[in-house]
Structures are given as C-alpha cells and as structure tokens.
Write a protein that holds these residues in place. Structure first.
Motif, PDB file in Angstrom:
ATOM      1  N   THR A   1       0.858  -1.191   0.000  1.00 49.32           N
ATOM      2  CA  THR A   1       0.000   0.000   0.000  1.00 49.32           C
ATOM      3  C   THR A   1       0.897   1.245   0.000  1.00 49.32           C
ATOM      4  O   THR A   1       1.926   1.275   0.655  1.00 49.32           O
ATOM      5  CB  THR A   1      -0.907   0.062   1.236  1.00 49.32           C
ATOM      6  OG1 THR A   1      -0.077   0.022   2.395  1.00 49.32           O
ATOM      7  CG2 THR A   1      -1.882  -1.091   1.269  1.00 49.32           C
TER       8      THR A   1
ATOM      9  N   GLU B   1       7.119   4.361   0.220  1.00 47.22           N
ATOM     10  CA  GLU B   1       6.467   5.659   0.418  1.00 47.22           C
ATOM     11  C   GLU B   1       6.957   6.702  -0.597  1.00 47.22           C
ATOM     12  O   GLU B   1       6.755   7.903  -0.395  1.00 47.22           O
ATOM     13  CB  GLU B   1       6.712   6.161   1.851  1.00 47.22           C
ATOM     14  CG  GLU B   1       6.065   5.305   2.929  1.00 47.22           C
ATOM     15  CD  GLU B   1       4.549   5.414   2.988  1.00 47.22           C
ATOM     16  OE1 GLU B   1       3.975   6.252   2.257  1.00 47.22           O
ATOM     17  OE2 GLU B   1       3.936   4.650   3.753  1.00 47.22           O
TER      18      GLU B   1
ATOM     19  N   SER C   1       5.784   0.114  10.483  1.00 47.55           N
ATOM     20  CA  SER C   1       6.184  -0.156   9.110  1.00 47.55           C
ATOM     21  C   SER C   1       5.034  -0.898   8.445  1.00 47.55           C
ATOM     22  O   SER C   1       4.208  -1.510   9.112  1.00 47.55           O
ATOM     23  CB  SER C   1       7.459  -1.001   9.090  1.00 47.55           C
ATOM     24  OG  SER C   1       7.291  -2.148   9.899  1.00 47.55           O
ATOM     25  N   LYS C   2       4.994  -0.799   7.112  1.00 49.43           N
ATOM     26  CA  LYS C   2       3.868  -1.394   6.388  1.00 49.43           C
ATOM     27  C   LYS C   2       4.170  -2.833   5.969  1.00 49.43           C
ATOM     28  O   LYS C   2       5.276  -3.323   6.155  1.00 49.43           O
ATOM     29  CB  LYS C   2       3.604  -0.564   5.134  1.00 49.43           C
ATOM     30  CG  LYS C   2       2.955   0.784   5.422  1.00 49.43           C
ATOM     31  CD  LYS C   2       2.701   1.513   4.122  1.00 49.43           C
ATOM     32  CE  LYS C   2       1.729   2.662   4.320  1.00 49.43           C
ATOM     33  NZ  LYS C   2       1.494   3.356   3.036  1.00 49.43           N
TER      34      LYS C   2
ATOM     35  N   SER D   1       5.153  -5.280   3.237  1.00 49.45           N
ATOM     36  CA  SER D   1       5.937  -5.048   2.027  1.00 49.45           C
ATOM     37  C   SER D   1       6.302  -6.346   1.325  1.00 49.45           C
ATOM     38  O   SER D   1       6.534  -7.370   1.967  1.00 49.45           O
ATOM     39  CB  SER D   1       7.251  -4.341   2.382  1.00 49.45           C
ATOM     40  OG  SER D   1       7.031  -3.241   3.233  1.00 49.45           O
TER      41      SER D   1
END
Lengths: 415, 450
Positions: free
Chosen positions: A21, A201, A232-233, A235
C-alpha cells in the motif's frame, strides 16, 4: 567479537521496489510478482554487477516466513533459479525472523572469513501481501514465542508488543514529548523515502506529515499506544548484495572504491521464551552494537550514518538509546532536535528505513546493507548525503522479533 | 423470556432473498455472539432459514460464509476474548474459522414452513404481497407453540393491517432494514397501536446490538423511506415526461438521472436507484401505497409500460445489476432504454447533446463519494448549492426544482404524520439511502425559478 582475520567487503547491492500500500502500482486485487520474481530480480541485479553467476562461490538466502506467506520451503534451491551458473554451488537459507537478513550477511561473511569462499551472493526476500493483514499478523507472530505468548497475545501481536514498550516509555519519560518524537521520526522516514524511487512511500504526498503522525492511537481499532503511522507497512521486496574477499574483488572486477569494507560486526541472541527485562530498553540490540563497535575498534562519534531497525517508531527511538547515541529517556529529544534527519548531526535511515522504504521482514537486513553501500560509495542518487572524512563509518542494526536476534555491522568505504 | 431466550429459536421467511439473506446473516451472528457470552451455555441457538427455493438456499450458505468471514476479520479482537478459554484456538485464523463454523452451525436452511412452529421469533422478509404474508403469518401463529413474536421487513404495508388480517394480536412490529441489511445503517421501526410494548423494547434492543440507527415511523403505507423515495421517483418520471416534448424520452431519462446524481450529489441517479430496487418492486410498493393513501396519484404509466415489456431491473443471483431504465456494464450504467425501439441507446450516443443541453456542473462540483468524506461537508454543500443556484442553465434549473420537490416531499411526510420529526426524514435519507444531505435543508431557497 574477535576482529576479522581478513578483510571482508560488500559490493554490487540491488533493491527491488518495495511493493505494498502506498505504491501507485500496487493493487491488492491484481496479480503481483511472487517470491521467485523478487529473488530473481534482486539476484540478477547483483550478478550483473559482478560478472554473473560463474563468479559466485556460495549463495545465502534470508527469509522469514515463506513457508506460510507463500507456502514455499527449501528456498536455497531458488538461488540457482537466479542464474544457471549458480546450479550445483553450495547454498543455504537463513531464518531469524525480521533479523534474517542480518543473519544471512553474517553467514556470508563467515564463509569469506573461513576462506571457504571469496564471493558469496546474499539475497533477502519476503512477499507478504499474499494474505490480509489480520492473517499476516498471525504469521509474523511466529517471531515471538508461539507456545508461551500467542494465545494471550493481541490480534496484532507485534504492534501490541511494541505498543507495550511505548506505553512503558511514556510512563517513565513522558508521553507528549515521546509522541512528538514519533511524529518527527515518521516525517523523516517519509521525506527520505520520497527521494528514493524504490521506497514504498516514494509516492507519498501528504503535506503535514507530523500532524498526521500525531493522530491519537485508538485502542478499540488497533493498539493502545501506537497508530498505524508508527508502524512499518506490509511489504513485498527483494534485496541482494555480494560479500567478497580482496581476492574476490579482483575476480569480479570491482574496484575497491565501489565496495564497502566490513570493519566490524556483532551478533547477539536473547532467549525467545523470556520477556524483556526492561521494556524501555533494547538490550540485545545494545549488546550486538557494542560487539560490532569493539570489533571495528571505532568510537561512536565517527559514525556518519546509521540504518536502524525502525519496524515501529518506538523501536527507532529505543535503537538510538541502545546504540548509545542518547542517554536513557533522551532518545525522544535526540529525534525531536532533528539530529537523525538527513540534514541533521547523524542522518539515519536515509532511504526511509523500515517505515519509509518498507519492511520485507526477512529481507530487511540485506536491504540495510545495500542502502549503506549505496550511501558510502556515492551511488545514492537523489537521496545521497555527504559523508565527512572525519566520520567515515556507517552502522546497520537488524533486529528479529522483540529484540531477540540482532546483527550489527560497521562499514566504511573500501580503500 | 429474556432477550437471549427470545433469540434462541428464530425463523427467517424469505431467507434466500436479497433482504432475507442479510437478515439471516445479522441475526445468526447476534445469536452466535450470545452463545459465546458467559451464562448462555445452557441455551441452544438455531435459525430456521426458510425459503421456497432449494437452489437459492444453497447459495445462501456461500453468501453467509463470505460475509461472516468479513465480519469476523473485523471483530477479531472481540473473538480473541470470546474464545479465551478455548485452548485449541490460538491464532486469529483459528478463531475466525471457528466463528464462521459457529454462525453457520446455527443456520438451518429449510423449505418447510413447519420449522417455524417452534420459533420464538419469526422474521418475515418475503415478497411485498399482503395475501402471501397474511397466509404464512396466520399459519405460523396458529401452530406456533413458543409464543412467537413477529418482525416484518415490509417496506410499505401497514403493520396494523398485517397484524389484524393475520390475527397476530399485537405480536408484530415493523422492522424495516435497508438494502443490503449488512451494510446500511438504518432500521425503520414501525409500531402499530396494537404492538406489545415489550416487543417494541426487544426490537430496539436487538437493533442496538446490531449497531443500527433506529428511526421510528408511523404506521402509514410506505413509511418514511418509501414515502419519500416513491414520490421522488414519480417526480423524476413527471420531469422526464415534461422534458420529452423538447428532448425526446431517451435524452430526458438520461438528463434527469444525471441531474439527480451529479448535480444533486447523490450516490446514484434516480433511475439507477429504481433499477437497483427493481421496477417490479417499485410498482408493487406504489400499488400498496396508492390503495391506502388519499389522492390516488401514486402510479406511473411509464413504469407500468416498461414492466409490460419485460424490463424489471433488480439483481441477478450473483448480485450483479439487471438492465432496467438503464443498461449496465460492470455495474455502471451505460445506456438508456428506448421503449419505441425496444432497445437501449448507449450513453455515448446520448451524452453529447444531452450534456450540452444541461450545461456544465458548478465549478465546485465533487463526486458524491468525495463529498461524504469531507470533514466540513455542510460548509461545502452550502457553497456548492449557492453556486448552483446562481447558474442559469437547464441543469441547474432542473436540480433546484428537484431539490425543492424533495424537500416538499420530506415536509409532507412530517405534516401527514408519517414521520414524527423533520430530523427523522433526514436520518432515513442519510442512513438508508446514503445521501450526502437530508432533503429538508436550506440549500434550494435562493433565486426565483419558473
């Protein structure tokens, strides 16, 4: 740690895009590259800079949970998939949760130090967008002690574990100043990521990042002390780098100026079944960093940049204190004073770190080494910082689980 | 019988229909939640999902499985607490899967009405057909051995009439969900004079547990929701007929649909909404209202004509939209039905000239989806409609007239004592129809329009 018995270099790093995302090309409903594609892209990215697979003696692949995210085991056998010339060469897979990448680098370094290899290809990879976050949380919780902790743990096991650390820190040192520091950390991460085109990002256009990051945590929908910007996303990414001896450098035809030397490194392991004694400290990180600096024989003051393991803002902050850059309870002030920003005293996580660049768990340690190699050899493009000759060293810290498996490495540009 | 005991054995009639399956989902989840609460170990919850179509019932379980999974993923934190003592359930996935099993285990698909004779609560969600409803409900009440209470999902038939004809003796309340029940926040609650007060209390508690917004409506045919929607739709048809003289029927339908969606910032144009509900369903509701309300003007010859040509709208079993006034591709309208040709004219043929006749949207215009997310929505709407009011285009004229009519209809519902308060009318349109603003507003006051 004993000093290195011979020189070890890293070169020819490569990072794929960190997909998830935030990236414009990410669409959860569309077919995306899988584990094999990331491994191949990253591996070939490195091989193209070192004359191909025939120059490689050994392969190491770092990964956390492909067995669950991708239903795939036996990852060592995906190293020859990168290049036909890797077939029949010794390969292994290394796992230490989010610290897998650092462990993979240490395994590669050990082969070079043992003189059983002069060129080791290390690949780090994780493809996590195969499941929804709610199930991903189950898988990532495997970095904790399953039998002892999971049942009573939170839906979002790791965010909650680090939220507890944040809560303890708030109580001891003050909530407001700490949350402000988290917001500044987030801003730095995104601003750095916006300069690095592989970062997750990179496309972020939010104007007031600190205001966004100050969104009140909502325990009803997430965890007590952190919001989603503190995390953190999810990934998908692969990274690769070559670990080589001096002889190896000659073989692959890379000049020293395009390599970094590993001047010291340290690895520390804590007991998975024992909770941290003091949640406001990262003791294992502190021990690994201390070993690495001692091995390198350099003072902290000579570090010009650091890649720390900011899986959460709180772990970024606690890393600063564990490394020794700020005293206990002073990490927040260190961040808020701008010392870790790219213009600051000690730029940290210059391509965005785990929060800005992305966190492909098992691949992160390798990604950090690639970032430092790019930064020290002047290959960082838009996100290049200047490295002063008085402070030529860089440090990477890669942490697995709740401060359980930690690898710290000190680098400098090779001469 | 306390709240949980009342929900121990529930029947949903019309369980495989588009409203019924949503009601089965919500009721079964509430029952499963109750079964997991301490103190309810001795209760055995079961839901008889009754429908005449065996085939549709098999689709019901597939629907329930995917919907319960989605709901369970959202309430995983609650599940971790609810299953705290289950040592065998450790990961989120374990608990989500267990919850799906627990909910599905409660649901018993059936085609026989007799299964409802032991129910404590009967939820009626069958076709909007008075005789059919009366027939089934009176059969159940005469055989039921558990003192059942009845909920009706009727959107138009007065509860007192149903109660009287089916001899339910005050054991009935109107509990009108909006489509789809799992998503739309609104429940219109309709008590007849005879409705037992304790049944009304139970209904409010049930709605609260389902996190629904309850709006009470008086027991007048069509209630608040259809009281507004049907008149709004008839106004749109009348506007189409007026515009047909100058622009032809096809262009007129396109124009009024566009004005009601884009100019008025609604989630869909009025003809798309009619298609979504189903032309036949609209005709049926209009019939119910027309027979019971004074004036006898609640009918549309255009609607009747299309239905006679086999154009009915509604959805296919997989949820995709059937063609109606408009033609659909991937859920989006892209053509208008031409009764003369008995074929659809594509938007690309119509749009050029019709859009030109309407004129452009106000400069500030934003899509409905953006507007509902604006933090200062009221402010935006004030500015937007001020700009619209100052425009001298056909599109602006039609929109202002439409907005005023919508308000007039809303005020009429209060004056005729269908709604208790203006706010209730607005809540119904905001939460049942997902409008960005209530019809009773001050956006359309300025400017003189012919």
């Amino acid at each position: 740690m004993k000093k290195n018995r011979r020189k070890v270099f890293m070169t020819a790093g490569y990072n794929t895009v960190s997909l998830g995302t935030g990236r414009k090309e990410f669409n959860p409903k569309k077919l995306r590259p899988g584990l094999e594609e990331y491994i191949r892209e990253a591996g070939q990215g490195t091989l193209q800079q070192i004359g191909g697979g025939e120059n490689v003696d050994e392969g190491v692949i770092s990964n956390f949970m492909a067995a669950r995210f991708n239903k795939q085991g036996n990852l060592a056998a995906l190293i020859p998939y990168v290049d036909d010339n890797l077939k029949w060469k010794p390969c292994c897979r290394v796992e230490g949760a989010c610290g897998s990448g650092g462990l993979g680098l240490s395994v590669g370094m050990k082969s070079v130090l043992a003189e059983t290899a002069d060129v080791v290809l290390v690949i780090g990879v994780e493809v996590q967008n195969t499941v929804k976050a709610i199930y991903g949380a189950d898988i990532l919780a495997g970095a904790g002690w399953f039998r002892g902790e999971r049942k009573k743990g939170h839906v979002y096991f790791f965010p909650a574990a680090f939220s507890d650390r944040a809560g303890a820190y708030f109580e001891k040192y003050g909530r407001e100043k700490t949350r402000r520091a988290f917001a500044r950390w987030y801003r730095n991460a995104i601003e750095n990521a916006r300069l690095c085109e592989t970062a997750q990002e990179f496309h972020n256009t939010v104007e007031n990042l600190e205001a966004l990051a100050l969104t009140e945590p909502n325990p009803r929908t997430f965890v007590d002390h952190l919001n989603v910007f503190d995390c953190s996303k999810v990934s998908d990414a692969g990274s690769a780098i070559a670990i080589v001896s001096e002889k190896g450098l000659k073989r692959i035809g890379v000049p020293k100026s395009e390599a970094v030397e590993v001047v010291g490194w340290g690895q520390a392991e804590a007991d998975l079944t024992i909770p941290p004694e003091d949640p406001t400290q990262l003791e294992t990180t502190a021990r690994a960093v201390k070993k690495a600096l001692e091995c390198a024989g350099i003072p902290l003051q000579e570090l010009g940049t650091v890649e720390c393991h900011d899986c959460f803002t709180i772990s970024g902050l606690l890393s600063i204190e564990a490394i020794g850059l700020a005293g206990k309870g002073e990490g927040a002030d260190f961040i808020s004073a701008g010392k870790t920003s790219r213009q600051g005293f000690l730029p940290m996580n210059t391509s965005g770190g785990l929060i800005g660049w992305g966190h492909p768990t098992g691949g992160t340690g390798v990604r950090q080494a690639v970032t430092i190699w790019q930064q020290l050899t002047g290959k960082a493009g838009n996100w290049q910082i200047s490295i002063s000759p008085n402070r030529p060293y860089a440090l990477s810290v890669n942490m697995g689980g709740n401060d359980k498996t930690v690898t710290a490495i000190v680098y400098r540009r090779a001469e | 019988m306390n709240y949980a005991e009342r929900l121990e054995n529930v029947t949903v009639l019309g369980a495989a229909g588009k409203m019924g399956r949503g009601i089965v989902l919500l009721a079964a989840m509430e029952m499963a939640d109750l079964s997991l609460e301490p103190g309810h170990e001795s209760l055995t919850f079961s839901l008889q999902a009754v429908d005449i179509s065996q085939k549709a019932l098999s689709g019901l379980l597939t629907y329930l499985r995917s919907q319960v999974q989605r709901a369970a993923e959202q309430k995983a934190a609650w599940l971790r607490k609810a299953y705290e003592k289950r040592e065998d359930l450790i990961e989120n996935r374990d608990m989500i899967n267990q919850y799906i099993e627990d909910v599905l285990a409660i649901v018993r698909p059936a085609t026989e009405i007799e299964t409802s004779y032991r129910s404590t609560l009967v939820f009626e969600a069958i076709h909007e057909n008075l005789d059919l409803k009366v027939n089934l409900l009176s059969r159940i009440i005469s055989h039921n051995v558990r003192d059942a209470w009845f909920f009706s999902n009727t959107s138009s038939i007065p509860i007192s009439e149903l109660n009287g004809k089916a001899n339910l003796d005050g054991r009935l309340i109107g509990f009108h969900f909006y489509n789809p029940p799992a998503v739309q926040k609104l429940v219109e609650l309709i008590s007849a004079e005879s409705t037992l007060p304790e049944l009304a209390d139970f209904a409010r508690q049930f709605a609260k547990k389902l996190r629904k917004t309850v709006v009470p409506s008086h027991d007048v045919a069509g209630f608040i929701g259809n009281g507004h929607f049907m008149r709004d739709a008839l106004y749109a048809v009348a506007e189409v007929e007026r515009l047909t003289k100058d622009f032809g029927l096809v262009d007129a339908i396109y124009m009024v649909n566009k004005v009601s969606q884009d100019f008025l910032i609604r989630p869909m144009g009025i003809f798309q909404l009619i298609d979504y509900v189903g032309l036949d369903v609209c005709q049926c509701i209009l019939g119910v209202m027309n027979e019971r309300l004074p004036g006898g003007r609640l009918r549309s010859s255009l609607l009747d004509k299309l239905i006679s040509l086999g154009i009915a709208g509604g959805q296919y079993a997989d949820g995709s939209q059937k063609d109606g006034f408009l033609k659909y591709e991937k859920g989006r309208p892209n053509g208008v039905f031409d009764p003369e040709k008995q074929a659809y004219s594509s938007f690309s043929e119509v749009a050029g000239r019709a859009d030109k006749a309407l004129g452009s949207l106000p400069g500030q215009a934003k899509p409905w989806k953006t507007v509902i997310q604006l933090p200062d929505r009221a402010n935006f709407l004030q500015g937007y409609f001020r700009e619209l009011g100052a425009m001298k285009t056909l599109g602006a004229d039609l929109a202002i007239r439409y907005g005023r009519k919508s308000k007039e209809i809303g005020l009429g519902l209060v004056n005729e004592k269908v709604a208790e308060r203006e706010e209730d009318v607005n809540t119904v349109l905001l939460t049942g129809f997902y409008h960005a603003y209530g019809p009773i507003n001050n956006y359309f006051n300025g400017g003189v329009r012919s």
